[in-house]
Structure formats: structure tokens, C-alpha cells
Design an enzyme around this catalytic site. Structure first.
Site, PDB file in Angstrom:
ATOM      1  N   SER A   4      64.713  81.804 -89.716  1.00 31.13           N
ATOM      2  CA  SER A   4      63.706  82.535 -90.303  1.00 31.13           C
ATOM      3  C   SER A   4      62.783  81.771 -91.031  1.00 31.13           C
ATOM      4  O   SER A   4      63.208  81.036 -91.772  1.00 31.13           O
ATOM      5  CB  SER A   4      64.418  83.598 -91.149  1.00 31.13           C
ATOM      6  OG  SER A   4      65.736  84.254 -90.598  1.00 31.13           O
TER       7      SER A   4
ATOM      8  N   GLU B 227      73.624  83.748-101.742  1.00 27.87           N
ATOM      9  CA  GLU B 227      73.000  84.505-100.855  1.00 27.87           C
ATOM     10  C   GLU B 227      72.383  85.627-101.821  1.00 27.87           C
ATOM     11  O   GLU B 227      73.039  86.253-102.552  1.00 27.87           O
ATOM     12  CB  GLU B 227      73.403  85.207 -99.533  1.00 27.87           C
ATOM     13  CG  GLU B 227      72.764  85.678 -98.518  1.00 27.87           C
ATOM     14  CD  GLU B 227      73.329  85.964 -97.434  1.00 27.87           C
ATOM     15  OE1 GLU B 227      73.638  85.371 -96.600  1.00 27.87           O
ATOM     16  OE2 GLU B 227      73.820  87.281 -97.083  1.00 27.87           O
TER      17      GLU B 227
HETATM   18  C1  LIG Z   1      68.310  88.541 -89.412  1.00 26.88           C
HETATM   19  C2  LIG Z   1      68.895  87.334 -89.275  1.00 26.88           C
HETATM   20  C3  LIG Z   1      68.395  86.098 -90.017  1.00 26.88           C
HETATM   21  C4  LIG Z   1      68.953  84.929 -89.792  1.00 26.88           C
HETATM   22  N1  LIG Z   1      68.262  83.850 -90.248  1.00 26.88           N
HETATM   23  C5  LIG Z   1      69.096  82.747 -90.247  1.00 26.88           C
HETATM   24  C6  LIG Z   1      68.354  81.569 -90.891  1.00 26.88           C
HETATM   25  O1  LIG Z   1      67.225  81.808 -91.549  1.00 26.88           O
HETATM   26  N2  LIG Z   1      68.993  80.277 -90.741  1.00 26.88           N
HETATM   27  C7  LIG Z   1      70.061  80.347 -90.206  1.00 26.88           C
HETATM   28  O2  LIG Z   1      70.563  78.986 -90.203  1.00 26.88           O
HETATM   29  N3  LIG Z   1      70.912  81.091 -89.426  1.00 26.88           N
HETATM   30  C8  LIG Z   1      70.017  82.501 -89.492  1.00 26.88           C
HETATM   31  N4  LIG Z   1      70.750  83.596 -88.831  1.00 26.88           N
HETATM   32  C9  LIG Z   1      71.911  83.384 -87.947  1.00 26.88           C
HETATM   33  C10 LIG Z   1      73.048  83.933 -88.480  1.00 26.88           C
HETATM   34  O3  LIG Z   1      73.758  83.188 -89.450  1.00 26.88           O
HETATM   35  C11 LIG Z   1      74.064  83.796 -87.348  1.00 26.88           C
HETATM   36  O4  LIG Z   1      73.649  84.692 -86.204  1.00 26.88           O
HETATM   37  C12 LIG Z   1      75.480  84.459 -87.730  1.00 26.88           C
HETATM   38  O5  LIG Z   1      76.171  83.573 -88.516  1.00 26.88           O
HETATM   39  C13 LIG Z   1      76.454  84.477 -86.582  1.00 26.88           C
HETATM   40  O6  LIG Z   1      76.514  83.334 -85.821  1.00 26.88           O
HETATM   41  P1  LIG Z   1      75.975  83.632 -84.234  1.00 26.88           P
HETATM   42  O7  LIG Z   1      74.745  84.277 -83.933  1.00 26.88           O
HETATM   43  O8  LIG Z   1      76.154  82.132 -83.550  1.00 26.88           O
HETATM   44  O9  LIG Z   1      77.133  84.495 -83.526  1.00 26.88           O
HETATM   45  P2  LIG Z   1      78.831  83.933 -83.139  1.00 26.88           P
HETATM   46  O10 LIG Z   1      79.417  83.224 -84.137  1.00 26.88           O
HETATM   47  O11 LIG Z   1      78.786  83.179 -82.059  1.00 26.88           O
HETATM   48  O12 LIG Z   1      79.398  85.331 -82.830  1.00 26.88           O
HETATM   49  C14 LIG Z   1      79.353  85.880 -81.537  1.00 26.88           C
HETATM   50  C15 LIG Z   1      80.405  87.076 -81.569  1.00 26.88           C
HETATM   51  O13 LIG Z   1      81.801  86.574 -81.884  1.00 26.88           O
HETATM   52  C16 LIG Z   1      82.443  87.209 -83.253  1.00 26.88           C
HETATM   53  N5  LIG Z   1      83.046  86.267 -83.712  1.00 26.88           N
HETATM   54  C17 LIG Z   1      83.147  84.964 -84.248  1.00 26.88           C
HETATM   55  N6  LIG Z   1      83.962  84.383 -84.600  1.00 26.88           N
HETATM   56  C18 LIG Z   1      85.009  85.342 -84.854  1.00 26.88           C
HETATM   57  C19 LIG Z   1      86.141  85.188 -85.440  1.00 26.88           C
HETATM   58  N7  LIG Z   1      86.747  84.055 -86.079  1.00 26.88           N
HETATM   59  N8  LIG Z   1      86.811  86.433 -85.424  1.00 26.88           N
HETATM   60  C20 LIG Z   1      86.549  87.638 -84.715  1.00 26.88           C
HETATM   61  N9  LIG Z   1      85.187  87.596 -84.083  1.00 26.88           N
HETATM   62  C21 LIG Z   1      84.537  86.426 -84.250  1.00 26.88           C
HETATM   63  C22 LIG Z   1      81.305  87.503 -83.949  1.00 26.88           C
HETATM   64  O14 LIG Z   1      81.516  88.565 -84.741  1.00 26.88           O
HETATM   65  C23 LIG Z   1      80.396  87.965 -82.892  1.00 26.88           C
HETATM   66  O15 LIG Z   1      80.480  89.316 -82.581  1.00 26.88           O
HETATM   67  C24 LIG Z   1      70.314  84.999 -88.992  1.00 26.88           C
HETATM   68  C25 LIG Z   1      70.888  85.963 -88.396  1.00 26.88           C
HETATM   69  C26 LIG Z   1      70.039  87.344 -88.579  1.00 26.88           C
HETATM   70  C27 LIG Z   1      70.766  88.447 -87.809  1.00 26.88           C
END
Ligand SMILES: Cc1cc2nc3c(=O)[nH]c(=O)nc-3n(C[C@H](O)[C@H](O)[C@H](O)COP(=O)(O)OP(=O)(O)OC[C@H]3O[C@@H](n4cnc5c(N)ncnc54)[C@H](O)[C@@H]3O)c2cc1C
Length: 409
Positions: A142, A225
Site C-alpha cells: 500500500s 498496527e
Molecule cells: C487492504 C490490504 C492492504 C495491505 N497492505 C499491505 C502492505 O502495505 N504491505 C504488505 O506487506 N502487505 C499488505 N497486505 C497483504 C496482507 O498482509 C496479506 O494479504 C495477508 O497477510 C494474507 O496473505 P496472502 O494474501 O498471501 O494470503 P495467504 O496467506 O496465501 O492465504 C490464502 C488463504 O489461505 C488461508 N490460510 C493461510 N494460512 C492458513 C492457516 N495456517 N490456517 C488456515 N487458513 C490459512 C488464508 O486465510 C486465506 O484464505 C495488504 C492486504 C490488504 C487486504
């Protein structure tokens, strides 16, 4: 539990009023230098304010119409980590421009293969003399496109257990080798980016804390946060509340559909419960107790609640919901109100919020259960930490990350 804010006799009110009398219409720099941007930080950057004093200052600032500068990631996450682990030179260089919003910060943590399991990150930083050479890819960053600086996690030792080989850096976003590519989200906004790091050279002064000590600092960042003690909005403490939606319906003369009325009562009650949980957390902190599991529970409840508020607003908008700018007031006005109040319907969106906030909020609300720790990961934490259920078999990386992402109040 006392739910009212302290009155005029609280010293923080008098101090703020006196300061404002001498600094009418303060600039962001003046606010920052006086400690009013992050009053809970230690002096000289903040005022060492306890949670009640912080709430009182927030209240005074709101009444006076004084706004803090925008720098969500800088003030909320990067700053507290620098206060915790930065050298004196780093604090001197970064904190005041950060607090004044003169240098916007972003967070270079998530990667295509490392989100919930952040410790799996693959961006490498290799030492070359006094410098570090960084290569890799970040995603969902972001504000990267408007940021001057970023907090960056990179792997400095690939041969040890994954949490032990990560270091924490400050990365200038205009450094040669940094490429920022926009991601347009479903609201139509450009808030996210992909960031590519191609042999970016960082000086030794850009390392925060110890080499390979980055995981502990990542937890400090994420634990900080932004604690929005004042915000009650349905979108991570921002935006309109369930009460605002109720006001829109009232002004429109009510809603005829019994199912929608029932849902309105439900989200309003949820909003009140969340407000009380928040006050309980504050109350616990003020009494010297650590915030209990209610902090984790609140995050899980609040994210689902935000989505329900926005879904209801969309349902109230009716067929007008096909229009990008339309909100519930328009839908209700068209339906002729018909609620129990019998007042004249009006298409007034209510004070403070443009009608389009509901349509945009509806689309944005899908992010609530992803960012800041996903809904599933939150439930893992509650299951393990609150209910004492057995550990997830495969969350070694996810657990500390997600835990630290739960807002502390
Ligand atoms: C509005 C917004 C702003 C953001 N801004 C930033 C930013 O500025 N900088 C930054 O670094 N990141 C940022 N993010 C990223 C955010 O931190 C990640 O999207 C989040 O941590 C989830 O990681 P992922 O998208 O890789 O999903 P994944 O971790 O790949 O998850 C995919 C799916 O698997 C599930 N899952 C994963 N692990 C498990 C588990 N152990 N048990 C059960 N289910 C599980 C999750 O719940 C999800 O449904 C932002 C996200 C959003 C939505």
C-alpha cells in the site's frame, strides 16, 4: 466500568486547549513537534500519554477540527519500530518528518509466496562491504507509489531456520533498482503495488536492529498496527458506522421490509457490542491489566461486522446499487420509506459522508477479512489461544505473524 470520557478537569484537555490558543490552525510540523501526532509515544516524539489521556486528546482534537497528518504506515507501524529499535541517528533522521507526514512510508513485507506465512519470504539481502544488495519481489504494498521510504524485510541468512535469517531495513523508494507497478483494486483505486527490487544497494545505516534480528522487529511493527482508540467506523475503524446507517434510514422515514429492519437492528447491536469491547480493552489497560483475548476476538468480530454493515447498505440501495455512486438514501427515497416513523422520506446521505461512501465501502469491505491477518488465521489464534484447542499442524510460520497482526485494542 466507567464508559464516559473524563471531563474538563482532565489536565490533558487544559494543556491541549492552551497549546492550541498559542498555535491556532497548527501545521503538521507544529503538531508533530508538540507530540500531538502520536501522544502515546515516549518523549520527545510523543507525550508518554496513557490511553485515557490519548482518548482525551483525540476528543479535543476532534472538537477543534484539528486533523493529524496522513501517514498510516509511517505513524502506525514504522515509527513505533524505530522508537523501539532504531539508533539515535535513525530516530533523529526519520521520526519528525514521519510524524509530520512529510515523508510517507510503506511496508515491504508481503510477497507472492509469503503472506500469512510471512517468515517464508524470499527477498535476499547480501552484504557487500559496508552495503547490502537487495533483490526480490514484494506485493500488496500500500502507498508504495507515494512513499519516500519503506520498511523492508529481507533474508540475510538462508541457511538457518526461517525466522532466524531475516533482517529489517529502511529502503528509500527512489533507490536505483526499485520498480513500482500499480495494482488497481476492485474499488477502482490505486492503493496497492507490486514492488520489484533489483540489486538495490542499501547502506549499513539502513539496517534496523541486529543482522538476522528482523523477525522480532517485524512482530513489533505488526503489534503496533494502528490502535485506533477513537475510530469506530465499520472499515478498520474508518468510515461510517452501523449507527450512521441507522441515521440514514431514519432520515429516509424508515424501511418497510421487515427482514431489512431486522438486519438493521442486528448490525446496530453488533456495533454497540464492539464499542463496549473496545472500551473494556482500554479500561483493562488503564487499570494496569494486559488486554485480554477480547482484542483478538474483536478483530474477528469487527471484520465480519464491517462486511455486514456494507452488505446491508447495498441491500437498502436496491436497484440503485447498480450505480457506482448510489447509496441507501437513494434506494430508500425511491422506495418511499414506509417505515414506522411516518416522516417525509429524503435522499440525505447524512452528515459527513458522501452517498458514494457506501458503494465504495461495500467493495472495500472484502479486504477486511484478508489484511491484518486473514479471518481463518484469526480463528486459528482464537481456537488455540482463547479456547485452548490443539495447534494447527502447519502454522509454524503463520502463527507468530498472525498473532502480531491482531490490533492490541
Ligand atoms: C487492504 C490490504 C492492504 C495491505 N497492505 C499491505 C502492505 O502495505 N504491505 C504488505 O506487506 N502487505 C499488505 N497486505 C497483504 C496482507 O498482509 C496479506 O494479504 C495477508 O497477510 C494474507 O496473505 P496472502 O494474501 O498471501 O494470503 P495467504 O496467506 O496465501 O492465504 C490464502 C488463504 O489461505 C488461508 N490460510 C493461510 N494460512 C492458513 C492457516 N495456517 N490456517 C488456515 N487458513 C490459512 C488464508 O486465510 C486465506 O484464505 C495488504 C492486504 C490488504 C487486504
Amino acid at each position: 466500568m466507567d464508559l464516559a470520557l473524563p471531563g474538563d478537569d482532565h489536565p490533558a484537555r487544559a494543556q491541549f486547549r492552551a497549546w492550541l490558543a498559542d498555535n491556532a490552525d497548527p501545521t503538521p510540523r507544529q503538531l508533530a513537534a508538540a507530540g500531538y501526532v502520536a501522544p502515546h509515544w515516549p518523549r520527545p516524539w510523543g507525550l508518554d500519554a496513557d490511553p485515557i489521556a490519548q482518548l482525551v486528546i483525540d476528543d479535543e482534537m476532534r472538537r477543534a477540527g484539528v486533523r493529524r497528518p496522513f501517514n498510516q504506515i509511517g505513524i502506525g507501524w514504522a515509527g513505533p519500530t524505530l522508537v523501539h529499535a532504531g539508533t539515535d541517528a535513525q530516530k533523529e533522521r526519520y521520526l519528525l518528518p514521519l510524524l509530520a507526514g512529510e515523508e510517507i512510508w510503506c511496508q515491504l513485507f508481503s510477497e507472492p509466496g509469503a503472506g500469512s506465512d510471512l517468515a517464508a519470504l524470499g527477498t535476499r539481502a547480501v552484504r557487500d562491504g559496508d552495503e547490502w544488495v537487495v533483490s526480490g519481489q514484494k506485493v500488496w504494498t500500500s502507498f508504495a507509489h507515494i512513499a519516500t521510504l519503506g520498511i523492508l524485510l529481507a533474508r540475510t541468512d538462508p541457511d538457518v531456520e526461517k525466522h532466524r535469517g531475516i533482517s529489517y531495513f529502511v529502503c528509500p523508494m527512489d533507490a536505483p533498482g526499485v520498480t513500482i507497478r500499480p495494482i488497481i483494486d476492485m474499488t477502482g483505486d490505486h492503493a496497492f503495488n507490486e514492488v520489484f527490487l533489483d540489486e538495490v544497494r542499501l547502506s549499513g545505516d539502513n539496517l534496523v536492529g541486529e543482522v538476522n534480528g528482523g523477525w522480532a522487529l517485524a512482530k513489533v511493527t505488526l503489534g503496533n498496527e494502528r490502535v485506533s482508540l477513537s475510530g469506530e467506523g465499520a472499515l478498520w475503524g474508518q468510515g461510517p458506522t452501523a449507527g450512521d446507517l441507522l441515521d440514514v434510514v431514519r432520515r429516509a422515514g424508515g424501511v418497510g421490509d421487515a427482514g431489512l429492519r431486522q438486519e438493521l437492528a442486528r448490525v446496530w447491536i453488533e456495533g454497540e457490542v464492539l464499542r463496549l469491547i473496545r472500551l473494556r480493552t482500554v479500561s483493562a489497560v488503564v487499570s494496569g491489566r494486559a488486554p485480554g483475548p477480547e482484542a483478538s476476538v474483536r478483530k474477528a468480530l469487527a471484520d465480519d461486522h464491517g462486511q455486514r454493515v456494507m452488505e446491508l447498505a447495498k441491500a437498502l440501495t436496491g436497484t440503485f446499487g447498480l450505480l457506482a455512486e448510489a447509496g441507501p438514501a437513494q434506494g430508500l427515497a425511491h422506495a418511499g420509506g414506509g417505515g414506522p416513523h411516518g416522516t417525509e422520506p429524503s435522499a440525505d446521505a447524512g452528515p459527513g459522508w458522501p452517498e458514494s461512501v457506501w458503494a465504495k465501502g461495500y467493495l472495500f469491505s472484502r479486504a477486511l477479512t484478508i489484511g491484518g491477518g486473514t479471518a481463518e488465521v484469526q480463528r486459528n489464534i482464537i481456537a488455540e489461544r482463547v479456547l485452548g484447542l490443539p495447534h494447527d499442524i502447519d502454522v509454524e510460520g503463520a502463527r507468530p505473524w498472525a498473532q502480531s497482526r491482531v490490533p492490541q485494542s
